[in-house]
Design a protein around this motif. Structure first.
Motif: not given
Length: 747
Positions: A631-660
């Protein structure tokens, strides 16, 4: 048989030697003539003056103030005193976040080590599994009795290791989650609070399609006037100026020598002479000043000619451009959207900051990048998995028998006892060490060949490959095939001294004084001699990740390793914080864009540790308990996918709201800002700026030759600005002017 007491003595000796290194560093940094070596960052910022000036002769070399030596270790608390916000202002977000990698190591491994020593060490050492092994003539050490090796096959004690594996995984994921959230917040805050920079308004456009009726510059301007009406401001096409760059570099070197000889004339009142042959060792003697003036004049004419060729030759203009907009909002929209129906044309991405641009790669045609990266991938595969074949061949030639077979006439020399012992004990091993020394340079060359357009991208790519190479050849090749004690021994004897050597900086110290004595001719030379460069993310971060990998793998297997992992992270954080504050001068700022890679590699280390533990328990006949680890590798992979979807966009995109928000604030505080003047020459190739500075008679070179104006362009066809018909060359459905304004409101 090595005992725990032997290990304790070795560890104490190692720590003592590290303290001696620190004391030696503290003494060396107090000497006035070493000041530029240990505090170069403050000199480069103009915030520190040379203590040598105005002192008596002896005091210029030796600090005679005995009170200064009483606080010789004060540099340690001084390194920790600067708060993180001030550190970001002083060294940049990249450096501050780089230090957080060491902090994560401490946050992860201090609690893990505590739990492992109070739970797993008693479970392991109170078992008697190795006693049966000793009866079968299988040797073991005291350190093995603290590991999982001492637990009987099929024992119920393995449940303790499984519970701890879950605990270690959950704790590591919790720390990574909080740190990812913290760094993402720091990045967005840094970008929001950051001063105006050209890259905030600029995108890099690549794979611009050819057009028989318009030049690249005209085509770029026309395209963005049509598709980004009211937002486009200016642009700078990319030139293939690599040959011109070499000429300008050569001219700079000659001018530096000219200044040196002119200064020498003023000091000695005697005109210096040089020989025109190779390295000035032979040839006709000539007046050094006149010779260099003549060579500089000749080179200046070549530079003017080459510059005209570059600016006037259509083949020298590449299908790429830096396009700047009136607002950050417009730049963010362009950088983060597809420009045409054909997803392979008019490709846009955020422009790196001007310091971060790797100009030599921009002229590479976009269509060749895929082929280059395929070639590099194949080459790296063979480098990683088969590098020992040529190394072994060279080592064979460097062996005693190999030398005697290849060069029999050297036999009398080889038979000398000293030479023979040197060849047998040292020469074969040095081949491998030399390869490992040059490996980061080889990987950087491979990344440059791939065609990445920014220094930060090159370093991140090289770091990924360096980590993979270490994983395959150091971890899989050595760690899993060695014993726990052997690896623990290497930890005891390496980390502390390695980190201490970093702060002592013996190599930069010697190199600086050699350059200062033999090569420094001007103050500019002295600045270049003392510049230590950046911290080296492409080599430093993969080495850190190796310790994460070893610590997580051995946490549930051999907990005795963990204290040394903690010592490494603690000393490294202290030393590198000092180095970042006083020494290293980051040459670019990416806003911690490397953090997703750091997070991913720690997660990979966690997955490897779980797989290793599962395999180990399988060999220990723990069939009833091993399935619970699946179960541990499955949970770890899920955790990575969650972090990737939750935070990675902040490192590759710039929010339009912040730009405005940033645009609105800037318009309010600076209503008369001349943004076009600010951005006009921001992305002009440095070689044009340098050559313009050298030629007083060409002050208008940038405005005349580089085609950066954004006025209406006369074209040889009917303007597409007022027609919605798509172009046959760009596959774009160009809206009418009224539609464009309605769909793209200017903020």
């Amino acid at each position: 048989m090595t005992t725990l007491s032997d290990i304790g003595v070795a560890a104490a000796i190692n720590i003592s030697s590290a303290l001696l290194f620190f004391v030696a560093f503290a003494i060396l940094r107090l000497q006035p003539w070493n000041d530029r070596v240990y505090f170069p960052k403050w000199y480069l910022k103009g915030l520190r003056t040379d203590p040598v000036h105005g002192r008596p002769l002896v005091s210029k070399f030796i600090n005679l103030d005995w009170r200064a030596y009483l606080g010789s270790l004060n540099w340690m608390p001084e390194a920790l005193r600067m708060p993180e916000p001030e550190l970001i202002d002083h060294a940049g977000l990249d450096s501050a976040v780089y230090l957080r990698i060491y902090l994560i190591g401490l946050k992860i491994f201090v609690p893990i080590a505590f739990l492992a020593w109070i739970v797993l060490v008693p479970v392991n050492c109170t078992s008697t599994g190795l006693e049966g092994a000793q009866m079968k003539n299988i040797t073991s050490s005291d350190i093995d009795k603290l590991s999982i090796s001492n637990v009987h096959r099929g024992s119920e004690r393995f449940w303790g290791h499984i519970v701890m594996a879950y605990t270690f995984t959950f704790w590591t994921c919790y720390v990574l989650l909080k740190e990812y959230e913290k760094v993402a917040t720091m990045r967005l805050g840094f970008l929001a609070a950051e001063k105006r920079r050209p890259d905030q308004f600029t995108v890099l456009v690549r794979n611009i399609p050819p057009d028989p009726d318009e030049s690249v510059s005209e085509l770029v301007e026309h395209f963005f006037l049509v598709n980004h009406p009211g937002h486009y401001l200016t642009h700078q096409v990319v030139y293939d100026a690599n040959k011109l760059a070499k000429l300008v570099k050569k001219k700079k070197k000659l001018k530096n020598w000219l200044v040196y000889y002119q200064n020498k004339l003023e000091r000695t009142s005697k005109r210096p002479e040089i020989k025109t042959g190779f390295l000035g060792l032979w040839g006709k003697k000539v007046d050094a000043i006149d010779h260099h003036i003549t060579e500089i004049d000749k080179l200046s004419k070549e530079i003017v000619e080459e510059r005209e060729n570059v600016t006037n030759d259509p083949k020298a203009i590449m299908p790429a451009a830096f396009v700047s907009f009136k607002t950050r909002w417009a730049a963010a929209v362009c950088a983060q959207t597809q420009q045409t129906r054909n997803p392979t044309l008019w490709l846009t991405e955020w422009a790196p900051e001007p310091r971060d641009v790797y100009w030599r790669n921009l002229p590479i045609p976009y269509v060749s990048l895929t082929v280059r990266r395929l070639i590099t991938a194949v080459a790296f595969f063979f480098l990683t998995f088969f590098f020992m074949i040529p190394i072994a061949f060279v080592q064979t030639l460097a062996s005693l028998d190999g030398i005697q077979k290849a060069a029999p006439w050297l036999k009398p020399l080889v038979d000398i006892p000293f030479i023979k012992s040197f060849i047998q004990g040292f020469l074969p091993g040095i081949v491998l060490k030399l390869f490992l020394i040059f490996l980061p340079t080889i990987l950087m060359i491979m990344s440059k060949f791939e065609g990445y357009g920014s220094i930060s991208s090159l370093e991140r790519r090289s770091a990924s490959r360096y980590y993979l190479f270490n994983f395959v050849n150091i971890f899989l090749g050595n760690i899993l095939t060695g014993t726990a004690f052997q690896q623990l021994s290497s930890f005891i004897h390496q980390p502390a001294n390695h980190i201490a050597a970093e702060v002592l900086m013996l190599k930069p110290l010697i190199v600086y004084h050699l350059k200062n004595f033999f090569l420094v001719k001007t103050e500019k030379d002295r600045e270049e001699a003392m510049d230590p460069g950046s911290i080296g993310f492409n080599t430093g971060e993969p080495r850190i990740q190796l310790y994460f990998l070893l610590g997580l793998v051995y946490a549930a297997v051999t907990p005795a390793v963990l204290p040394f992992i903690i010592v490494f992270f603690g000393l490294a954080y202290l030393v590198f914080r000092h180095q970042i504050i006083n020494v290293y001068n980051q040459e670019y700022e990416s806003g911690a864009a490397f953090w997703p890679d750091v997070h991913f590699r720690i997660v990979m280390a966690l997955l490897v540790s779980q797989i290793v533990l599962m395999g180990l328990l399988t060999t220990k006949k723990a069939a009833s308990s091993t399935p619970f680890l699946v179960v541990l590798p499955i949970l770890t992979i899920w955790f990575h996918r969650y972090c990737k979807g939750r935070f990675e966009s902040a490192f590759v995109k710039f929010p339009l709201q912040e730009a405005m928000m940033k645009d609105t604030l800037e318009r309010t505080t600076e209503p008369n800002l001349n943004l076009k003047g600010y951005l006009q020459n921001a992305y002009v190739h440095p070689v044009f700026k340098d050559s313009m500075d050298d030629d007083d008679d060409e002050e208008d070179i940038l405005s005349m030759d580089l085609e950066t104006e954004s006025v209406t362009v006369r074209t040889k066809r009917q303007s597409r600005r007022n027609t919605p018909l798509p172009s046959k060359n760009n596959d774009a459905s160009s809206p009418s002017l009224s539609d464009g304004i309605g769909n793209h409101p200017e903020p």
